[in-house]
Design an enzyme around this catalytic site. Structure first.
Site, short mmCIF file in Angstrom:
data_model
loop_
_atom_site.label_atom_id
_atom_site.label_comp_id
_atom_site.label_asym_id
_atom_site.label_seq_id
_atom_site.Cartn_x
_atom_site.Cartn_y
_atom_site.Cartn_z
N ASP A 27 -7.00 20.85 28.75
CA ASP A 27 -7.66 19.54 28.85
C ASP A 27 -7.69 18.91 27.46
OD1 ASP A 27 -9.34 17.50 30.33
OD2 ASP A 27 -10.77 18.11 28.79
N GLU A 60 -2.69 17.54 31.85
CA GLU A 60 -2.86 16.26 32.52
C GLU A 60 -1.74 15.30 32.12
OE1 GLU A 60 -7.45 15.20 33.15
OE2 GLU A 60 -6.97 15.69 31.07
N ASP A 68 -15.47 19.57 29.65
CA ASP A 68 -14.07 19.80 29.33
C ASP A 68 -13.58 21.16 29.82
OD1 ASP A 68 -13.99 17.31 28.09
OD2 ASP A 68 -14.56 18.13 26.14
#
Length: 219
Positions: free
Chosen positions: A28, A125, A207
């Site tokens: 992340d 991501e 997170d």
């Protein structure tokens, strides 16, 4: 030859070495920390290098030099560069170059450490960086994190080691999904740094929760 330094590049050939790959990693990326990572459920944090004392000191010197140049232009009354202006601009250029190389080196160290764990799959991501840059309050901090360079290095390093690198869908709610029960918290705000699940009561760092969900993501 750049900024008073010679840069030498060379290539070598080496035999492909079969690695024992196992486990998964979820990454992340963020502004507060460069990356919060989940490796087989264990948390790893790679801090924001721009918040380090070394980079903050260099940035302070850079701002001082930029103001110094601006004052010299006003004193001059024209845009003709004096020797003092040229010298100050060169010093500012060298500091800016130094900062950019510190960031690049840190990303190399981070990505190398991640691929050296030899996981089967790494999930990141698919960030909409251009859209994120439209936020005037975070645009500078986002640009300094060099997300594109991080992704570029991960791509070629994973390919070299035979690691599968996959990207979660841009609209996948990794931060809003509970890593314990799977419920989605649609009212989660950007300012909420701790994730509190309304269904199962899980309390976890926002997170790290996202990194756990990315680790389990199946593309």
């Amino acid at each position: 030859y750049t900024n008073g330094k010679w840069i030498l590049s060379f290539g070598i050939e080496c035999e492909s070495q079969a690695l024992n790959l196992n486990g998964r990693i979820g990454i992340d990326l963020g502004v507060k920390e460069l990356a919060v990572v989940s490796h087989n459920g264990q948390q790893m944090i790679f801090h924001n290098i721009n918040k380090s004392k070394r980079v903050r000191t260099l940035k302070h010197k850079l701002v001082h030099l930029q103001r110094k140049v601006a004052r010299k232009y006003r004193t001059n009354g024209s845009y003709e560069k004096s020797n003092a202006i040229i010298k100050a601009e060169q010093q500012a250029k060298e500091i800016y170059y130094h900062i950019s190389k510190i960031r690049e080196n840190y990303i190399h160290q981070t990505t190398h450490q991640l691929v050296s764990l030899n996981p089967e799959v790494i999930t990141m991501e698919d960030l909409n960086v251009s859209g994120m840059m439209k936020n005037k309050h975070l645009s500078r901090a986002i640009s300094e994190q060099c997300f594109y360079e991080f992704r570029r290095q991960m791509e070629y390093k994973c390919e070299d080691r035979g690691i599968k690198l996959q990207f979660a869908d841009r609209f996948y709610p990794s931060s809003k999904t509970c890593s314990c029960c799977g419920s989605v918290k649609n009212n989660l705000k950007l300012s909420d740094r701790t994730y509190v699940c309304d269904e199962c009561g899980l309390v976890i760092d926002r997170d790290f929760n996202a990194a756990l969900n990315l680790e389990r993501y199946v593309g």
